[in-house]
Design a protein around this motif. Structure first.
Motif, PDB file in Angstrom:
ATOM      1  N   ARG A   1       0.827  -1.208   0.000  1.00  0.00           N
ATOM      2  CA  ARG A   1       0.000   0.000   0.000  1.00  0.00           C
ATOM      3  C   ARG A   1       0.861   1.258   0.000  1.00  0.00           C
ATOM      4  O   ARG A   1       0.534   2.250  -0.641  1.00  0.00           O
ATOM      5  CB  ARG A   1      -0.944  -0.006   1.202  1.00  0.00           C
ATOM      6  CG  ARG A   1      -2.090  -0.990   1.065  1.00  0.00           C
ATOM      7  CD  ARG A   1      -3.139  -0.834   2.149  1.00  0.00           C
ATOM      8  NE  ARG A   1      -4.180  -1.830   1.998  1.00  0.00           N
ATOM      9  CZ  ARG A   1      -5.189  -1.722   1.133  1.00  0.00           C
ATOM     10  NH1 ARG A   1      -5.288  -0.654   0.363  1.00  0.00           N
ATOM     11  NH2 ARG A   1      -6.088  -2.677   1.040  1.00  0.00           N
TER      12      ARG A   1
ATOM     13  N   ALA B   1       2.101   1.600  -3.450  1.00  0.00           N
ATOM     14  CA  ALA B   1       1.034   1.943  -4.400  1.00  0.00           C
ATOM     15  C   ALA B   1       0.836   3.444  -4.512  1.00  0.00           C
ATOM     16  O   ALA B   1       0.404   3.944  -5.561  1.00  0.00           O
ATOM     17  CB  ALA B   1      -0.271   1.282  -3.980  1.00  0.00           C
ATOM     18  N   SER B   2       1.161   4.199  -3.467  1.00  0.00           N
ATOM     19  CA  SER B   2       1.003   5.655  -3.523  1.00  0.00           C
ATOM     20  C   SER B   2       1.934   6.271  -4.553  1.00  0.00           C
ATOM     21  O   SER B   2       1.698   7.394  -5.008  1.00  0.00           O
ATOM     22  CB  SER B   2       1.254   6.269  -2.140  1.00  0.00           C
ATOM     23  OG  SER B   2       2.613   6.112  -1.763  1.00  0.00           O
TER      24      SER B   2
ATOM     25  N   HIS C   1       2.819   4.356  -7.316  1.00  0.00           N
ATOM     26  CA  HIS C   1       2.611   3.482  -8.473  1.00  0.00           C
ATOM     27  C   HIS C   1       3.650   2.372  -8.541  1.00  0.00           C
ATOM     28  O   HIS C   1       4.174   2.052  -9.618  1.00  0.00           O
ATOM     29  CB  HIS C   1       2.596   4.289  -9.770  1.00  0.00           C
ATOM     30  CG  HIS C   1       1.468   5.266  -9.864  1.00  0.00           C
ATOM     31  ND1 HIS C   1       1.280   6.090 -10.961  1.00  0.00           N
ATOM     32  CD2 HIS C   1       0.469   5.581  -8.989  1.00  0.00           C
ATOM     33  CE1 HIS C   1       0.215   6.852 -10.749  1.00  0.00           C
ATOM     34  NE2 HIS C   1      -0.284   6.565  -9.564  1.00  0.00           N
TER      35      HIS C   1
ATOM     36  N   LEU D   1       1.209  -3.731  -6.317  1.00  0.00           N
ATOM     37  CA  LEU D   1      -0.252  -3.747  -6.240  1.00  0.00           C
ATOM     38  C   LEU D   1      -0.715  -4.303  -4.901  1.00  0.00           C
ATOM     39  O   LEU D   1      -0.442  -5.456  -4.590  1.00  0.00           O
ATOM     40  CB  LEU D   1      -0.830  -4.630  -7.355  1.00  0.00           C
ATOM     41  CG  LEU D   1      -0.418  -4.285  -8.784  1.00  0.00           C
ATOM     42  CD1 LEU D   1      -0.766  -5.421  -9.718  1.00  0.00           C
ATOM     43  CD2 LEU D   1      -1.078  -3.001  -9.229  1.00  0.00           C
TER      44      LEU D   1
ATOM     45  N   GLN E   1      -3.595  -5.382  -3.971  1.00  0.00           N
ATOM     46  CA  GLN E   1      -4.952  -5.863  -4.199  1.00  0.00           C
ATOM     47  C   GLN E   1      -4.908  -7.182  -4.947  1.00  0.00           C
ATOM     48  O   GLN E   1      -3.963  -7.464  -5.702  1.00  0.00           O
ATOM     49  CB  GLN E   1      -5.750  -4.822  -5.000  1.00  0.00           C
ATOM     50  CG  GLN E   1      -7.252  -4.934  -4.832  1.00  0.00           C
ATOM     51  CD  GLN E   1      -7.947  -3.601  -5.123  1.00  0.00           C
ATOM     52  OE1 GLN E   1      -7.313  -2.548  -5.144  1.00  0.00           O
ATOM     53  NE2 GLN E   1      -9.237  -3.656  -5.344  1.00  0.00           N
TER      54      GLN E   1
ATOM     55  N   THR F   1      -1.990  -0.413 -15.848  1.00  0.00           N
ATOM     56  CA  THR F   1      -3.169  -0.100 -15.042  1.00  0.00           C
ATOM     57  C   THR F   1      -4.016  -1.355 -14.899  1.00  0.00           C
ATOM     58  O   THR F   1      -4.310  -2.039 -15.884  1.00  0.00           O
ATOM     59  CB  THR F   1      -4.008   1.017 -15.681  1.00  0.00           C
ATOM     60  OG1 THR F   1      -3.201   2.186 -15.827  1.00  0.00           O
ATOM     61  CG2 THR F   1      -5.214   1.349 -14.817  1.00  0.00           C
TER      62      THR F   1
ATOM     63  N   ASP G   1      -7.629  -2.515 -13.521  1.00  0.00           N
ATOM     64  CA  ASP G   1      -8.935  -1.953 -13.158  1.00  0.00           C
ATOM     65  C   ASP G   1      -9.707  -2.928 -12.276  1.00  0.00           C
ATOM     66  O   ASP G   1     -10.531  -3.709 -12.758  1.00  0.00           O
ATOM     67  CB  ASP G   1      -9.743  -1.607 -14.411  1.00  0.00           C
ATOM     68  CG  ASP G   1      -9.249  -0.327 -15.076  1.00  0.00           C
ATOM     69  OD1 ASP G   1      -9.001   0.653 -14.348  1.00  0.00           O
ATOM     70  OD2 ASP G   1      -9.104  -0.325 -16.315  1.00  0.00           O
TER      71      ASP G   1
ATOM     72  N   ALA H   1     -11.194   0.096  -7.575  1.00  0.00           N
ATOM     73  CA  ALA H   1     -10.061   1.012  -7.720  1.00  0.00           C
ATOM     74  C   ALA H   1      -9.245   0.655  -8.955  1.00  0.00           C
ATOM     75  O   ALA H   1      -9.140  -0.526  -9.323  1.00  0.00           O
ATOM     76  CB  ALA H   1      -9.164   0.964  -6.485  1.00  0.00           C
TER      77      ALA H   1
ATOM     78  N   ARG I   1      -5.567   0.496 -10.099  1.00  0.00           N
ATOM     79  CA  ARG I   1      -4.223   0.467  -9.526  1.00  0.00           C
ATOM     80  C   ARG I   1      -3.186   0.590 -10.640  1.00  0.00           C
ATOM     81  O   ARG I   1      -3.290  -0.073 -11.667  1.00  0.00           O
ATOM     82  CB  ARG I   1      -3.998  -0.841  -8.779  1.00  0.00           C
ATOM     83  CG  ARG I   1      -4.943  -1.062  -7.612  1.00  0.00           C
ATOM     84  CD  ARG I   1      -4.670  -0.092  -6.486  1.00  0.00           C
ATOM     85  NE  ARG I   1      -5.452  -0.414  -5.291  1.00  0.00           N
ATOM     86  CZ  ARG I   1      -5.443   0.302  -4.177  1.00  0.00           C
ATOM     87  NH1 ARG I   1      -4.691   1.388  -4.103  1.00  0.00           N
ATOM     88  NH2 ARG I   1      -6.175  -0.063  -3.148  1.00  0.00           N
ATOM     89  N   LYS I   2      -2.187   1.440 -10.401  1.00  0.00           N
ATOM     90  CA  LYS I   2      -1.155   1.673 -11.409  1.00  0.00           C
ATOM     91  C   LYS I   2       0.185   1.123 -10.931  1.00  0.00           C
ATOM     92  O   LYS I   2       0.524   1.217  -9.758  1.00  0.00           O
ATOM     93  CB  LYS I   2      -1.037   3.167 -11.717  1.00  0.00           C
ATOM     94  CG  LYS I   2      -2.287   3.745 -12.367  1.00  0.00           C
ATOM     95  CD  LYS I   2      -2.098   5.212 -12.707  1.00  0.00           C
ATOM     96  CE  LYS I   2      -3.348   5.791 -13.361  1.00  0.00           C
ATOM     97  NZ  LYS I   2      -3.611   5.176 -14.677  1.00  0.00           N
ATOM     98  N   PHE I   3       0.919   0.564 -11.869  1.00  0.00           N
ATOM     99  CA  PHE I   3       2.255   0.031 -11.606  1.00  0.00           C
ATOM    100  C   PHE I   3       3.145   0.576 -12.725  1.00  0.00           C
ATOM    101  O   PHE I   3       3.101   0.096 -13.848  1.00  0.00           O
ATOM    102  CB  PHE I   3       2.199  -1.497 -11.609  1.00  0.00           C
ATOM    103  CG  PHE I   3       3.495  -2.178 -11.252  1.00  0.00           C
ATOM    104  CD1 PHE I   3       4.625  -1.479 -10.883  1.00  0.00           C
ATOM    105  CD2 PHE I   3       3.569  -3.561 -11.279  1.00  0.00           C
ATOM    106  CE1 PHE I   3       5.811  -2.121 -10.562  1.00  0.00           C
ATOM    107  CE2 PHE I   3       4.749  -4.219 -10.950  1.00  0.00           C
ATOM    108  CZ  PHE I   3       5.862  -3.496 -10.597  1.00  0.00           C
TER     109      PHE I   3
END
Length: 226
Positions: free
Chosen positions: A54, A57-58, A60, A63, A65, A93, A95, A99, A101-103
Motif C-alpha cells: 500500500r 502503491a502511492s 505506483h 499492487l 490488491q 493499469t 482496473d 479502484a 491500480r497503477k504500476f
C-alpha cells in the motif's frame, strides 16, 4: 539506434518471436509506441505484504490488491529523458472493481552497468538491475537483481532480506494470437509477495516527437544515478 532491449540481448534478440521483437524493438527515433489492453486472469498478493504494498502503491509501485479477470492496460513509449538517456515507459493499469491500480516504471540501458536499469514508480526512488534473456518459447525473460534507493543525498543498496525479487516472462501465443505475461515477485522472508498472469493485445501506434508522449507516462522526477 538499437532499442535498449536489443542492446541488452545482443545477438539473442534475433531468437525472440517476431511479435516480441516488434514490441521490444523500437526506440525514441522510430516515432512509434506499443499500447495494449487485455485481462489478467489472476492478481494475487500476500496478506503479510499488504502494508508495504500500500505504501508503494502511492507512488505506483506494485499492487496491494487481489482479484480475478482484472482488466489491464499497458503503455510503452520511448523517449530521451532530460539526461539524454534512451528511456522506455512501462505504465500498467489494473482496473479492480473498486479502484484502478497503477504500476509504473521507466527503463534505460546503462552502459556503466552493462544492463538495463528499471526505475520504479513516479519519482524513480528505486533503481533495479535487470537480467534479460531470450526464453525457449520465443519470449523475453526478465529477472531483477540489485536494488538501490535514491532520495536527495541519500543513497543505499536495498537489503536483500527486505527486497522483492521479480521473475517476469512475456511471450506471444500464436494459438490465441495474443501476448501472455507472467509476473512472480518473491521475498526471502515471506515467500511470494505478488503474482499476476494474463493475456493482452498490443498495437504499434504512431508517437512521433515529444508532443506525442503523454505527460502522465513520464515520472514526476528523473534520477541521474544508475
Amino acid at each position: 539506434m538499437a532499442s535498449i532491449y536489443e542492446q541488452a540481448l545482443g545477438q539473442d534478440f534475433g531468437k525472440l518471436h517476431p511479435r516480441i521483437r516488434e514490441r521490444f524493438g523500437f526506440g525514441s527515433e522510430d516515432g512509434v509506441a506499443s499500447v495494449g489492453a487485455g485481462v489478467m486472469d489472476r492478481v494475487w498478493h500476500a496478506g503479510l505484504a499488504a502494508l508495504p504494498l500500500r505504501v508503494g502503491a502511492s507512488r505506483h509501485i506494485l499492487l496491494p490488491q487481489s482479484g480475478r479477470d482484472v482488466p489491464f492496460t499497458i503503455r510503452n513509449y520511448a523517449y530521451r529523458d532530460r539526461f539524454g538517456r534512451e528511456t522506455v515507459t512501462w505504465c500498467r493499469t489494473f482496473d479492480f472493481p473498486n479502484a484502478a491500480r497503477k504500476f509504473d516504471a521507466t527503463m534505460i540501458y546503462s552502459r556503466q552497468r552493462g544492463r538495463i536499469v528499471d526505475y520504479l514508480g513516479t519519482k524513480q526512488h528505486l533503481a533495479v538491475d535487470l537480467d534479460i534473456a531470450a526464453d525457449g518459447n520465443g519470449g523475453i525473460r526478465i529477472r531483477s537483481g540489485d536494488q538501490r534507493f535514491y532520495e536527495g543525498f541519500l543513497s543505499f543498496r536495498f537489503p536483500s532480506l527486505f527486497a522483492g525479487t521479480a521473475d517476469v516472462c512475456e511471450w506471444y501465443d500464436d494459438r490465441i494470437e495474443a501476448f501472455r505475461i507472467s509476473v512472480h515477485v518473491v521475498n526471502p522472508l515471506i515467500g511470494t509477495v505478488l503474482r499476476y498472469s494474463g493475456r493482452f493485445q498490443a498495437l504499434i501506434v504512431p508517437a512521433a516527437g515529444e508532443a506525442a508522449i503523454p505527460p502522465d507516462v513520464r515520472p514526476l522526477r528523473e534520477e541521474r544515478r544508475e
